[in-house]
Design a protein around this motif. Structure first.
Motif, PDB file in Angstrom:
ATOM      1  N   ALA A 197     -75.117  16.594 -21.316  1.00 45.49           N
ATOM      2  CA  ALA A 197     -73.995  15.862 -21.904  1.00 45.49           C
ATOM      3  C   ALA A 197     -74.349  14.417 -22.233  1.00 45.49           C
ATOM      4  CB  ALA A 197     -72.794  15.880 -20.956  1.00 45.49           C
ATOM      5  N   GLY A 198     -75.507  13.939 -21.786  1.00 39.88           N
ATOM      6  CA  GLY A 198     -75.903  12.577 -22.082  1.00 39.88           C
ATOM      7  C   GLY A 198     -76.277  12.408 -23.541  1.00 39.88           C
ATOM      8  N   SER A 199     -76.469  11.173 -23.939  1.00 36.98           N
ATOM      9  CA  SER A 199     -76.765  10.879 -25.333  1.00 36.98           C
ATOM     10  C   SER A 199     -78.257  10.746 -25.611  1.00 36.98           C
ATOM     11  CB  SER A 199     -76.071   9.570 -25.743  1.00 36.98           C
ATOM     12  OG  SER A 199     -76.519   8.492 -24.928  1.00 36.98           O
ATOM     13  N   GLY A 200     -79.106  10.982 -24.614  1.00 40.26           N
ATOM     14  CA  GLY A 200     -80.543  10.864 -24.827  1.00 40.26           C
ATOM     15  C   GLY A 200     -81.075  11.957 -25.734  1.00 40.26           C
ATOM     16  N   ASP A 201     -82.182  11.659 -26.423  1.00 38.84           N
ATOM     17  CA  ASP A 201     -82.793  12.631 -27.321  1.00 38.84           C
ATOM     18  C   ASP A 201     -83.701  13.577 -26.538  1.00 38.84           C
ATOM     19  OD1 ASP A 201     -81.582  11.424 -29.515  1.00 38.84           O
ATOM     20  OD2 ASP A 201     -83.237  10.000 -29.763  1.00 38.84           O
ATOM     21  N   HIS A 202     -83.833  14.801 -27.057  1.00 43.90           N
ATOM     22  CA  HIS A 202     -84.785  15.785 -26.538  1.00 43.90           C
ATOM     23  C   HIS A 202     -84.566  16.069 -25.057  1.00 43.90           C
ATOM     24  CE1 HIS A 202     -86.837  15.183 -30.365  1.00 43.90           C
ATOM     25  NE2 HIS A 202     -86.877  13.884 -30.111  1.00 43.90           N
ATOM     26  N   GLN A 203     -83.309  16.203 -24.651  1.00 46.43           N
ATOM     27  CA  GLN A 203     -83.027  16.454 -23.237  1.00 46.43           C
ATOM     28  C   GLN A 203     -83.533  17.820 -22.797  1.00 46.43           C
ATOM     29  OE1 GLN A 203     -79.116  15.112 -21.632  1.00 46.43           O
ATOM     30  NE2 GLN A 203     -78.652  14.612 -23.744  1.00 46.43           N
TER      31      GLN A 203
ATOM     32  N   PRO B 178     -90.211   7.812 -36.063  1.00 43.61           N
ATOM     33  CA  PRO B 178     -89.391   8.976 -35.711  1.00 43.61           C
ATOM     34  C   PRO B 178     -89.963   9.792 -34.554  1.00 43.61           C
ATOM     35  CG  PRO B 178     -89.679   8.805 -38.088  1.00 43.61           C
ATOM     36  CD  PRO B 178     -90.603   7.801 -37.472  1.00 43.61           C
ATOM     37  N   ALA B 179     -91.280   9.724 -34.326  1.00 45.77           N
ATOM     38  CA  ALA B 179     -91.885  10.512 -33.248  1.00 45.77           C
ATOM     39  C   ALA B 179     -91.692   9.885 -31.866  1.00 45.77           C
ATOM     40  CB  ALA B 179     -93.380  10.693 -33.503  1.00 45.77           C
ATOM     41  N   ALA B 180     -91.174   8.656 -31.842  1.00 45.73           N
ATOM     42  CA  ALA B 180     -91.093   7.940 -30.569  1.00 45.73           C
ATOM     43  C   ALA B 180     -90.237   8.669 -29.552  1.00 45.73           C
ATOM     44  CB  ALA B 180     -90.551   6.533 -30.792  1.00 45.73           C
ATOM     45  N   GLY B 181     -89.182   9.374 -29.999  1.00 45.98           N
ATOM     46  CA  GLY B 181     -88.268  10.026 -29.075  1.00 45.98           C
ATOM     47  C   GLY B 181     -88.952  11.056 -28.207  1.00 45.98           C
ATOM     48  N   TRP B 182     -89.610  12.040 -28.827  1.00 48.64           N
ATOM     49  CA  TRP B 182     -90.226  13.084 -28.011  1.00 48.64           C
ATOM     50  C   TRP B 182     -91.477  12.595 -27.301  1.00 48.64           C
ATOM     51  CZ3 TRP B 182     -95.162  14.593 -29.094  1.00 48.64           C
ATOM     52  CH2 TRP B 182     -95.650  14.383 -30.393  1.00 48.64           C
TER      53      TRP B 182
ATOM     54  N   VAL C 189     -90.257  11.031 -24.135  1.00 48.18           N
ATOM     55  CA  VAL C 189     -89.881  12.067 -23.174  1.00 48.18           C
ATOM     56  C   VAL C 189     -91.112  12.617 -22.473  1.00 48.18           C
ATOM     57  CG1 VAL C 189     -88.935  14.407 -22.957  1.00 48.18           C
ATOM     58  CG2 VAL C 189     -87.748  12.715 -24.349  1.00 48.18           C
ATOM     59  N   LEU C 190     -92.188  12.867 -23.244  1.00 48.88           N
ATOM     60  CA  LEU C 190     -93.399  13.435 -22.659  1.00 48.88           C
ATOM     61  C   LEU C 190     -94.134  12.444 -21.767  1.00 48.88           C
ATOM     62  CD1 LEU C 190     -94.807  15.531 -25.641  1.00 48.88           C
ATOM     63  CD2 LEU C 190     -93.576  16.333 -23.628  1.00 48.88           C
ATOM     64  N   LEU C 191     -93.937  11.149 -21.982  1.00 49.56           N
ATOM     65  CA  LEU C 191     -94.536  10.167 -21.082  1.00 49.56           C
ATOM     66  C   LEU C 191     -93.921  10.264 -19.692  1.00 49.56           C
ATOM     67  CD1 LEU C 191     -94.898   6.978 -23.313  1.00 49.56           C
ATOM     68  CD2 LEU C 191     -96.699   8.528 -22.564  1.00 49.56           C
ATOM     69  N   TYR C 192     -92.623  10.527 -19.636  1.00 48.05           N
ATOM     70  CA  TYR C 192     -91.954  10.675 -18.350  1.00 48.05           C
ATOM     71  C   TYR C 192     -91.979  12.113 -17.845  1.00 48.05           C
ATOM     72  CZ  TYR C 192     -90.132   5.914 -18.296  1.00 48.05           C
ATOM     73  OH  TYR C 192     -90.024   4.552 -18.243  1.00 48.05           O
ATOM     74  N   ARG C 193     -92.227  13.067 -18.735  1.00 48.75           N
ATOM     75  CA  ARG C 193     -92.241  14.479 -18.365  1.00 48.75           C
ATOM     76  C   ARG C 193     -93.456  15.150 -19.002  1.00 48.75           C
ATOM     77  NH1 ARG C 193     -89.164  12.500 -15.511  1.00 48.75           N
ATOM     78  NH2 ARG C 193     -86.932  12.777 -15.326  1.00 48.75           N
ATOM     79  N   PRO C 194     -94.670  14.836 -18.545  1.00 44.77           N
ATOM     80  CA  PRO C 194     -95.866  15.344 -19.240  1.00 44.77           C
ATOM     81  C   PRO C 194     -96.252  16.771 -18.893  1.00 44.77           C
ATOM     82  CG  PRO C 194     -96.513  13.954 -17.404  1.00 44.77           C
ATOM     83  CD  PRO C 194     -95.004  13.884 -17.476  1.00 44.77           C
ATOM     84  N   ALA C 195     -95.629  17.389 -17.891  1.00 43.53           N
ATOM     85  CA  ALA C 195     -96.107  18.668 -17.365  1.00 43.53           C
ATOM     86  C   ALA C 195     -96.098  19.773 -18.412  1.00 43.53           C
ATOM     87  CB  ALA C 195     -95.270  19.087 -16.157  1.00 43.53           C
ATOM     88  N   ILE C 196     -95.161  19.760 -19.338  1.00 44.46           N
ATOM     89  CA  ILE C 196     -95.063  20.851 -20.304  1.00 44.46           C
ATOM     90  C   ILE C 196     -96.282  20.890 -21.226  1.00 44.46           C
ATOM     91  CG2 ILE C 196     -93.859  19.621 -22.171  1.00 44.46           C
ATOM     92  CD1 ILE C 196     -91.983  22.117 -22.295  1.00 44.46           C
ATOM     93  N   VAL C 197     -97.008  19.785 -21.297  1.00 39.90           N
ATOM     94  CA  VAL C 197     -98.262  19.735 -22.057  1.00 39.90           C
ATOM     95  C   VAL C 197     -99.464  19.833 -21.127  1.00 39.90           C
ATOM     96  CG1 VAL C 197     -99.731  18.314 -23.534  1.00 39.90           C
ATOM     97  CG2 VAL C 197     -97.268  18.428 -23.961  1.00 39.90           C
ATOM     98  N   SER C 198     -99.474  19.047 -20.061  1.00 36.83           N
ATOM     99  CA  SER C 198    -100.666  18.928 -19.215  1.00 36.83           C
ATOM    100  C   SER C 198    -100.945  20.172 -18.383  1.00 36.83           C
ATOM    101  CB  SER C 198    -100.532  17.702 -18.308  1.00 36.83           C
ATOM    102  OG  SER C 198     -99.371  17.787 -17.495  1.00 36.83           O
ATOM    103  N   VAL C 199     -99.912  20.873 -17.912  1.00 40.87           N
ATOM    104  CA  VAL C 199    -100.142  22.052 -17.070  1.00 40.87           C
ATOM    105  C   VAL C 199    -100.751  23.203 -17.870  1.00 40.87           C
ATOM    106  CG1 VAL C 199     -99.041  23.818 -15.647  1.00 40.87           C
ATOM    107  CG2 VAL C 199     -98.404  21.420 -15.363  1.00 40.87           C
ATOM    108  N   PRO C 200    -100.147  23.646 -18.993  1.00 42.83           N
ATOM    109  CA  PRO C 200    -100.812  24.702 -19.778  1.00 42.83           C
ATOM    110  C   PRO C 200    -102.207  24.303 -20.244  1.00 42.83           C
ATOM    111  CG  PRO C 200     -98.551  24.389 -20.514  1.00 42.83           C
ATOM    112  CD  PRO C 200     -98.856  23.258 -19.591  1.00 42.83           C
ATOM    113  N   LEU C 201    -102.382  23.020 -20.581  1.00 38.87           N
ATOM    114  CA  LEU C 201    -103.694  22.552 -21.024  1.00 38.87           C
ATOM    115  C   LEU C 201    -104.720  22.672 -19.905  1.00 38.87           C
ATOM    116  CD1 LEU C 201    -105.266  21.243 -23.344  1.00 38.87           C
ATOM    117  CD2 LEU C 201    -104.586  19.013 -22.443  1.00 38.87           C
ATOM    118  N   ALA C 202    -104.336  22.345 -18.676  1.00 41.02           N
ATOM    119  CA  ALA C 202    -105.253  22.441 -17.541  1.00 41.02           C
ATOM    120  C   ALA C 202    -105.628  23.900 -17.263  1.00 41.02           C
ATOM    121  CB  ALA C 202    -104.625  21.805 -16.305  1.00 41.02           C
ATOM    122  N   PHE C 203    -104.635  24.789 -17.250  1.00 40.25           N
ATOM    123  CA  PHE C 203    -104.920  26.214 -17.034  1.00 40.25           C
ATOM    124  C   PHE C 203    -105.845  26.754 -18.122  1.00 40.25           C
ATOM    125  CE2 PHE C 203    -101.378  26.549 -13.991  1.00 40.25           C
ATOM    126  CZ  PHE C 203    -101.876  27.500 -13.120  1.00 40.25           C
ATOM    127  N   ALA C 204    -105.521  26.469 -19.384  1.00 39.51           N
ATOM    128  CA  ALA C 204    -106.315  26.989 -20.496  1.00 39.51           C
ATOM    129  C   ALA C 204    -107.735  26.457 -20.447  1.00 39.51           C
ATOM    130  CB  ALA C 204    -105.648  26.623 -21.822  1.00 39.51           C
TER     131      ALA C 204
END
Length: 585
Positions: free
Chosen positions: A296-302, A522-526, A529-544
């Motif tokens: 319900a917050g107004s932040g982007d890419h929640q 325009p790319a600053a939003g996501w 988000v990834l700077l504060y929540r990097p796992a969705i990129v770093s974890v699959p990358l580490a496994f692969a």
């Protein structure tokens, strides 16, 4: 000094003294196994209490309630993730890790792949994770002491650091185990008392959150802003300001119209009358009804941020050195699994209480929505509900002492893991552990203690979530593949750990430094988000990376991989386990 401050200071000192006494009674550290794994003789229930004590940190005691105060149901993902991570640990790691006979994560890597280079990499990652995790614990101690007594925050951070250093240096894992078990039950009590009292009063107030309005100030309130904030106004509000608002010096009454936003500079004081609607920090839900709805917050890419948070917290538990170290202390793999099951129940009860306090804080401490210092919610709630009289002061003291118990127990576990790695992988030679371990404790604990004297400004739960992302991107792939895939090689493990660690740690550093992403357009939003929540990129990358590099270096697969895998998965009654103590003096 007020009655509340005196009661809180006395309670904090008492919990520190009692913890020290318990640790000294349990002090019987003569052997390497005493210092590092309590001779592998810790019963399941005692170990579960110790695990819960060290796992429930500043992020759990203060941070989650503060996030629920601000974000509502979205803040529950932290509690869900921290608890569910133990379920995955139970299913995939606990028993095989115990059968490895290791003391530390570098020990496991050495037992599985026999690579000195991998062992050094793992030792470095343990130090990074533990230092990053220690920082919010020590700063939480400073925040608590500063709020309840008015003393400078650095005094509390320094005091907590000294206490933890002394406890760990002279007692090791055996003493810390009994202390942490006591601290779990103490901080559970410290949450249960204000939760029960607060619920009884809340039901008497007949308050409801199912309304399309923001919270209201229950009494005339003056708020001091210490860090820059942007406030969103849901309904028009009259405010008396002294300081800088929207870049303009002001000293007098203002009227903020509905739907407006205002930038407040540090050092500004805002005064609100009783019954005025509460403006909230930008991006947070502005009314109670939306506060109850997800996203319900107004932040982007929640949604992106939430998925990444889930991945970090679910998998990060498997990579936390101080958590993994606890499963080495069980007598066998079955006991390790029993400990994990009991821990799930203990964590669940704790987080129910934290959730209740977060919801109550939205009613009784709404001023924290203005300042952004939501971590203080649990500390301020007792006097907000009961007033500053004797009962309010006593409950506030109990809560403050419970918060300190949370910081001390987690910091102790982290420092044991740090000192274990430093004493076995950093300090040269094979000297007696009774001499090396205290020195290793001091060397490992001083740097984060010094850094903790400088505030970072991050919410404690958010700071710990970043550490979970690093753990999920490094040790989680190493443990999962090392336990369940015969094809893992030392090169694959090293490359995977480095890629995951560098990717996630770079995001942590950028987040802590407050990196400005405006230049990305325009790319600053996501990206933010990834700077504060990097796992969705770093974890699959580490496994692969770990899998690909292992497949490309098949010839480096250990010849005894089959024997090691059998040792990890065969019942211990077959006698295949080899204690790593055999390799030490």
């Amino acid at each position: 000094m007020s009655l509340t401050a005196i009661a809180s200071l006395v309670a904090i000192v008492l919990v520190a003294v009692v913890s020290a006494v318990i640790g000294s009674i349990a002090h019987r550290t003569r052997l390497t196994s005493d210092f590092l794994v309590a001779s592998r003789t810790v019963p399941s229930r005692l170990n579960a209490g110790a695990i819960s004590g060290e796992y429930l940190s500043a992020a759990s005691f203060l941070g989650i309630a503060g996030l629920i105060l601000v974000e509502g149901v979205d803040g529950l993902w932290y509690a869900v993730g921290y608890t569910a991570g133990y379920l995955l640990l139970l299913l995939f790691v606990a028993a095989p890790l115990r059968r490895s006979g290791a003391y530390t994560v570098p020990d496991f890597a050495d037992a599985r792949l026999a690579s000195p280079a991998l062992r050094r990499v793992c030792a470095a990652v343990v130090i990074v994770i533990c230092w990053l995790y220690l920082l919010p614990q020590l700063q939480g101690a400073g925040l608590t002491l500063g709020i309840v007594t008015g003393l400078p925050d650095w005094i509390g951070s320094a005091g907590a650091g000294v206490i933890v250093l002394a406890t760990v240096a002279f007692g090791g894992m055996r003493s810390v185990t009994f202390v942490q078990a006591f601290q779990y039950w103490f901080k559970l009590t410290a949450l249960a008392v204000p939760a029960v009292i607060g619920l009884a009063i809340w039901f008497g107030d007949d308050h409801t959150f199912a309304r399309d309005e923001p919270p209201e100030f229950r009494e005339p309130t003056t708020v001091s802003v210490t860090t820059p904030v942007t406030l969103d106004v849901r309904l028009s509000v009259d405010v008396t300001a002294r300081g800088t608002v929207d870049g303009v010096p002001v000293d007098g009454p203002l009227r903020w119209v509905a739907g407006s936003s205002h930038d407040i500079a540090p050092g500004t004081e805002l005064g609100f009358a009783a019954g005025e609607p509460v403006p909230v920090t930008s991006g947070a839900p502005t009314d109670d009804e939306s506060w109850l709805r997800p996203f319900a917050g107004s932040g982007d890419h929640q949604l992106l941020g939430t998925y990444s948070l889930i991945l970090a917290t679910f998998l990060g538990t498997m990579g936390l050195p101080h958590v993994l170290g606890r499963f080495y202390t069980n007598s066998d793999g079955r006991a390790a699994r029993r400990s994990a099951v009991v821990v799930l129940a203990m964590l669940g009860g704790f987080y129910i209480l934290v959730t209740l306090l977060g919801a109550l804080s939205r009613v009784y401490t709404p001023q924290l929505l203005v300042t952004g210092r939501s971590d203080a919610a649990v500390l301020l709630l007792p006097t907000a509900i009961l007033g500053s009289g004797l009962l309010g002061a006593l409950v506030a003291g109990l809560v403050a002492a419970g918060a300190w118990a949370a910081f001390l127990s987690t910091a102790s576990g982290l420092l044991v893991s740090l000192a274990s790695v430093v004493s076995t992988d950093v300090l040269p030679g094979k000297g007696r552990m009774t001499r090396k371990f205290p020195l290793a404790t001091v060397l490992a604990g001083l740097p984060p203690t010094v850094v903790a004297l400088v505030p970072t400004g991050l919410n404690f739960a958010e700071a710990v979530a970043l550490v979970f992302a690093v753990a999920a991107s490094t040790f989680c792939p190493l443990l999962v593949l090392g336990i369940w895939w015969r094809g893992l090689t030392d090169v694959g493990a090293i490359v995977g750990v480095l890629v995951g660690g560098i990717t996630s740690a770079a995001a942590v550093v950028a987040a802590l430094a407050g990196l400005d992403t405006a230049f990305l357009g325009p790319a600053a939003g996501w990206v933010e988000v990834l700077l504060y929540r990097p796992a969705i990129v770093s974890v699959p990358l580490a496994f692969a990376t770990m899998i690909a590099a292992s497949l490309l270096t098949r010839e480096r697969r250990p010849e005894d991989a089959g024997q090691v895998m059998l040792r990890l998965h065969a019942p211990e009654r077959l006698g295949l386990m080899r204690d790593r103590l055999d390799d030490r003096t």
